[in-house]
Enzyme design. Structure first.
Site, mmCIF file in Angstrom:
data_model
loop_
_atom_site.group_PDB
_atom_site.id
_atom_site.type_symbol
_atom_site.label_atom_id
_atom_site.label_comp_id
_atom_site.label_asym_id
_atom_site.label_seq_id
_atom_site.Cartn_x
_atom_site.Cartn_y
_atom_site.Cartn_z
ATOM 1 N N SER A 152 -5.849 3.336 -3.819
ATOM 2 C CA SER A 152 -5.735 2.848 -2.425
ATOM 3 C C SER A 152 -6.250 3.837 -1.388
ATOM 4 O O SER A 152 -7.393 4.689 -1.537
ATOM 5 C CB SER A 152 -4.407 2.414 -2.031
ATOM 6 O OG SER A 152 -4.432 1.561 -0.644
ATOM 7 N N ASP A 229 -5.061 -9.066 -4.626
ATOM 8 C CA ASP A 229 -4.738 -7.867 -3.873
ATOM 9 C C ASP A 229 -4.739 -8.347 -2.279
ATOM 10 O O ASP A 229 -5.777 -8.875 -1.696
ATOM 11 C CB ASP A 229 -5.532 -6.681 -3.809
ATOM 12 C CG ASP A 229 -5.222 -5.578 -3.145
ATOM 13 O OD1 ASP A 229 -4.559 -5.552 -2.193
ATOM 14 O OD2 ASP A 229 -5.441 -4.393 -3.812
ATOM 15 N N HIS A 262 -1.822 -5.375 -5.652
ATOM 16 C CA HIS A 262 -2.168 -3.919 -5.042
ATOM 17 C C HIS A 262 -1.119 -2.835 -5.918
ATOM 18 O O HIS A 262 -1.143 -1.679 -5.505
ATOM 19 C CB HIS A 262 -2.071 -3.794 -3.725
ATOM 20 C CG HIS A 262 -2.645 -2.759 -2.879
ATOM 21 N ND1 HIS A 262 -4.115 -2.247 -2.904
ATOM 22 C CD2 HIS A 262 -2.310 -1.477 -2.298
ATOM 23 C CE1 HIS A 262 -4.227 -1.176 -2.434
ATOM 24 N NE2 HIS A 262 -2.986 -0.759 -2.038
#
Length: 284
Positions: A152, A229, A262
């Site tokens: 991320s 995600d 995620h």
């Protein structure tokens, strides 16, 4: 101010050791913690290559070490894992903890230029201070053989740092990275506050912009992205990076993984592939 790292805990795992260290960082002006996973050593003279892992928003140096399960593959391949924190801590800058996506736990791996956030220099910490610290204090690490990865915000960090320092890292990979921060809300909030309003400065930390300038890349860039995600289409934008790579023939393997989100469940599922990817580049 103890700049030399002191060990604060140690746990055996897959024959090696997770060790957490604390030190004073002159770059950031505060005490910092980081983790190293040392794989099992088979001779006193053995030196391990290193894989830096940059974590995402809200994380510390602990998340990856506790949740990813990367140690099994790192132990098998003989790679040391280095997990730094995600921002300076304890500086008590006004507003530093007001939101989860800016300030503490959200350093974005850049060098802030705005006076208020001048200690937020995670780029220099990761690229300059930490490797030097490791070299001086851990003779069992071969810091000249290094690769970088992250998740991320940390995937953004890994990609942008790699592209700007192709001489320093053998390979890069990322999970659900923020590849085009100048075009998403997380990036715009962070960059405007840390770097000011000049968009040209933002591009210096945007992988999609950087790959058009720095694409003399020997090892394929590996990116895994979960298709379920929730941040995929509004924050992460992998297609933008894919397009930029295609334009300059930069080698990219972007794998869209159906059903994955995620989280660290996603990371733990595919981390072994990433360790193998780096092991190959580090010529193990």
């Amino acid at each position: 101010m103890e700049t030399k790292p002191t060990e604060i805990c140690s746990s055996k795992m897959h024959g090696g050791y997770n060790k957490r260290f604390k030190h004073f960082s002159p770059t950031l002006g505060c005490s910092m913690t980081f983790h190293i996973y040392f794989p099992p050593s088979h001779s006193p003279s053995q030196k391990f290559p290193v894989l830096y892992w940059l974590s995402g928003l809200t994380c510390t140096d602990e998340n990856f070490i506790i949740k990813s399960g990367a140690q099994r593959a790192a132990s098998n391949e003989g790679i040391a894992l280095i997990a730094p924190d995600t921002s300076p801590r304890g500086l008590n800058v006004e507003g530093e903890a007001d939101s989860w996506d800016f300030g503490v736990g959200a350093g974005f791996y850049l060098n802030a230029t705005q006076e208020k956030w001048k200690n937020w220099r995670m780029y220099d910490y990761v690229v300059k201070e930490l490797p030097e610290l490791l070299k001086e204090n851990f003779p069992q690490l071969d810091t000249t053989r290094a690769s970088i990865s992250g998740h991320s915000m940390g995937g953004h960090g890994a990609l942008s740092i790699y592209l700007k320092n192709l001489d320093k890292y053998k390979s890069v990979s990322a999970f659900s990275p923020i590849v085009n921060p100048i075009n998403c809300a997380w990036g715009q909030k962070a960059f405007s506050n840390y770097l000011g309003e000049n968009k040209a400065d933002w591009e210096e930390y945007d992988a999609t912009c950087l790959v058009s300038k720095f694409h003399d890349i020997s090892a394929t860039i590996l990116i895994d992205q979960g298709e379920d995600d929730t941040f995929l289409h509004n924050q992460l934008l992998p297609n933008k990076f894919e397009e930029a790579c295609r334009k300059v023939n930069a080698p990219l393997l972007l794998r869209l993984q159906p059903g994955y989100d995620h989280s660290y469940f996603f990371i733990a599922t595919f981390i072994e592939d990433h360790i193998s990817h780096h092991a190959q580049a580090l010529k193990l």
